[in-house]
Enzyme design. Sequence first.
Site, PDB file in Angstrom:
ATOM      1  CB  THR A   1       3.364 -77.936  99.198  1.00  0.00           C
ATOM      2  OG1 THR A   1       3.701 -78.728  98.113  1.00  0.00           O
ATOM      3  CG2 THR A   1       1.944 -78.122  99.762  1.00  0.00           C
TER       4      THR A   1
ATOM      5  CB  THR B   1       4.267 -79.580 103.237  1.00  0.00           C
ATOM      6  OG1 THR B   1       5.180 -79.430 102.033  1.00  0.00           O
ATOM      7  CG2 THR B   1       4.944 -79.035 104.451  1.00  0.00           C
ATOM      8  N   GLY B   2       5.358 -82.350 102.077  1.00  0.00           N
ATOM      9  CA  GLY B   2       6.319 -83.398 102.286  1.00  0.00           C
ATOM     10  C   GLY B   2       6.053 -84.541 101.102  1.00  0.00           C
TER      11      GLY B   2
ATOM     12  N   GLY C   1       4.438 -86.837  99.537  1.00  0.00           N
ATOM     13  CA  GLY C   1       3.051 -87.019  99.210  1.00  0.00           C
ATOM     14  C   GLY C   1       2.731 -88.609  99.468  1.00  0.00           C
TER      15      GLY C   1
ATOM     16  NE  ARG D   1       3.211 -87.372  93.315  1.00  0.00           N
ATOM     17  CZ  ARG D   1       3.196 -86.618  94.173  1.00  0.00           C
ATOM     18  NH1 ARG D   1       2.945 -85.255  94.037  1.00  0.00           N
ATOM     19  NH2 ARG D   1       3.719 -86.782  95.467  1.00  0.00           N
ATOM     20  CB  VAL D   2      -3.021 -87.404  92.275  1.00  0.00           C
ATOM     21  CG1 VAL D   2      -3.822 -86.435  93.554  1.00  0.00           C
ATOM     22  CG2 VAL D   2      -3.807 -86.843  90.959  1.00  0.00           C
ATOM     23  N   GLY D   3      -0.427 -86.278  94.296  1.00  0.00           N
ATOM     24  CA  GLY D   3      -0.209 -86.403  95.635  1.00  0.00           C
ATOM     25  C   GLY D   3      -1.105 -86.431  96.812  1.00  0.00           C
ATOM     26  CG  ASP D   4       0.518 -85.164 100.685  1.00  0.00           C
ATOM     27  OD1 ASP D   4       1.255 -84.954  99.423  1.00  0.00           O
ATOM     28  OD2 ASP D   4       0.530 -84.370 101.508  1.00  0.00           O
TER      29      ASP D   4
END
Length: 330
Positions: A188, A239-240, A242, A216-219
């Site tokens: 990311t 980053t990481g 999410g 799926r949606v992350g942070d």
Amino acid sequence: MSFQGRLCAGICAAGLCLANATAAPQVRHAHTTFAVAVHGGVFRHENQGDARLAAMKSALDHARTELNDGAAGVDVVEEIVRSFEDSGVFNAGKGAIANAAGQVETDAAIMDGDGLRSGAVASMTRVKNPIAAARLVMDANVHVLMVGDRGQAYAEKLGAEIVPEDYFVNTGRITRPPQQEMPKPHGTVGAVALDRCGHLAAATSTGGFDTKVPGRVGDSPLVGDGVYAADGVAAFSGTGYGEYFIRYNITKDAADRIRYAGKPLAAAAHAELFDVLKPFDAEGGLIGIDAKGNVTMQYNALGMFRGYATDREVPVVAQYEGPTASNRRK
Ligand code: ASP
């Protein structure tokens, strides 16, 4: 890379930035402080990162020149992230990893600390530069977050460039069966900046996790989770893992530690990574800049691609050991 020649506040001469040139000019910041930091993701296993380090160094060299000339921080973070998306060597834009169906779905957000202006896109399948689409959403000033096919159609109407799915180098590449183990964050990208008018800005862009469940949606596209910027406080890009960044609103929480608890920048980032995320074995990294131009770059994983530059310091980049902060300002 081009920063569109926009200055941070209408008029910005050496050491003196004036607010809105059309209204009665007002001195915003009579200093030469600026800072910029980037990341290219945290990682758990050793990896070869020369191409990423070179991309970060080149972006920082250019950004430092532009910020010195008075470029707006929000333009700088957008252009840095756009260059990472185009490079194909990060998990963002062209190089984004594929979901469990072999399709690339990208997420991105940008935030301008001046007025908390924000724009974001999620689950984009054919947008060439998700960060540019996020910027278009922000500038349209109607909504903050646009998702999926209908969000993509809106971004296209605003001017986002659309490409065929095979533009993305990982289309069709399913790297492992879905949900077999804890997702591995990698690649990311993000950038944060303080410009010479005192405005903070942040941007984050990602393909998410490899073999993520489609949809799926992350942070990364969520304001306060993977990205946050507030003038007078700080700008962060994360980053990481999410899901944990979302549950704990990591970037907003870090900013709140500074704003309400008076914590220094580095202590705020450290608390998020080691007190909040680490107990869940959730890997993460944060880059941040505060209103004075201090920089922090911390991670709780094996390493994080990262780098920074300030008005006083030439660009440095690192992957494993190396700098985690700028030289502290008084
Ligand atoms: N935070 C990103 C996500 O959860 C992944 C990463 O940073 O590598 O989508």
